[in-house]
Scaffold this motif. Structure first.
Motif, PDB file in Angstrom:
ATOM      1  N   ASP A   1      -4.615  20.270 -19.175  1.00  0.00           N
ATOM      2  CA  ASP A   1      -4.993  21.088 -20.401  1.00  0.00           C
ATOM      3  C   ASP A   1      -4.283  22.607 -20.230  1.00  0.00           C
ATOM      4  O   ASP A   1      -3.514  23.133 -21.232  1.00  0.00           O
ATOM      5  CB  ASP A   1      -6.299  21.013 -20.620  1.00  0.00           C
ATOM      6  CG  ASP A   1      -6.982  19.704 -21.220  1.00  0.00           C
ATOM      7  OD1 ASP A   1      -6.058  19.086 -21.758  1.00  0.00           O
ATOM      8  OD2 ASP A   1      -8.076  19.721 -21.014  1.00  0.00           O
TER       9      ASP A   1
ATOM     10  N   GLN B   1      -1.146  23.861 -22.600  1.00  0.00           N
ATOM     11  CA  GLN B   1      -1.111  25.246 -23.557  1.00  0.00           C
ATOM     12  C   GLN B   1      -0.264  26.387 -23.118  1.00  0.00           C
ATOM     13  O   GLN B   1       0.563  26.603 -24.310  1.00  0.00           O
ATOM     14  CB  GLN B   1      -2.825  25.725 -23.087  1.00  0.00           C
ATOM     15  CG  GLN B   1      -2.966  27.080 -24.200  1.00  0.00           C
ATOM     16  CD  GLN B   1      -3.056  26.369 -25.519  1.00  0.00           C
ATOM     17  OE1 GLN B   1      -3.485  25.382 -25.857  1.00  0.00           O
ATOM     18  NE2 GLN B   1      -3.001  27.523 -26.316  1.00  0.00           N
TER      19      GLN B   1
ATOM     20  N   LYS C   1       3.264  24.960 -24.601  1.00  0.00           N
ATOM     21  CA  LYS C   1       3.147  25.065 -25.906  1.00  0.00           C
ATOM     22  C   LYS C   1       3.465  26.506 -26.533  1.00  0.00           C
ATOM     23  O   LYS C   1       4.361  27.073 -27.451  1.00  0.00           O
ATOM     24  CB  LYS C   1       1.871  24.823 -26.640  1.00  0.00           C
ATOM     25  CG  LYS C   1       1.628  23.428 -26.736  1.00  0.00           C
ATOM     26  CD  LYS C   1       0.019  23.168 -27.252  1.00  0.00           C
ATOM     27  CE  LYS C   1       0.155  21.638 -27.145  1.00  0.00           C
ATOM     28  NZ  LYS C   1      -1.595  21.215 -27.613  1.00  0.00           N
TER      29      LYS C   1
END
Length: 73
Positions: free
Chosen positions: A53, A57, A60
């Motif tokens: 995760d 992130q 992104k």
């Protein structure tokens, strides 16, 4: 006095012997040969490993910045 390759190597060996001893290693002479016992260590990452995760992130955010920079210069 200028440092030679030999004097530099001697200093590296001295540091190794000091660190090895501090970590539980030893130096012995066997059949007129210097033998070092270097204790094994538990493998460990030297870098922080991100969770999936956290990695997603971060990617992104990088992609978003890259797109904005490409669009607006």
């Amino acid at each position: 006095m200028d440092e030679t390759i030999t004097s530099f190597a001697d200093r590296v060996v001295d540091v190794f012997e000091m660190v090895n001893q501090e970590n539980g290693g030893s130096k012995t002479i066997v059949n007129n040969t210097v033998v070092y016992h270097i204790p094994s260590e538990k493998p460990a990452s030297v870098y922080k490993l991100f969770s999936l995760d956290e990695e997603n992130q971060g990617l992104k955010m990088k992609l978003k910045r890259s797109c904005i920079q490409s669009a607006f210069g």
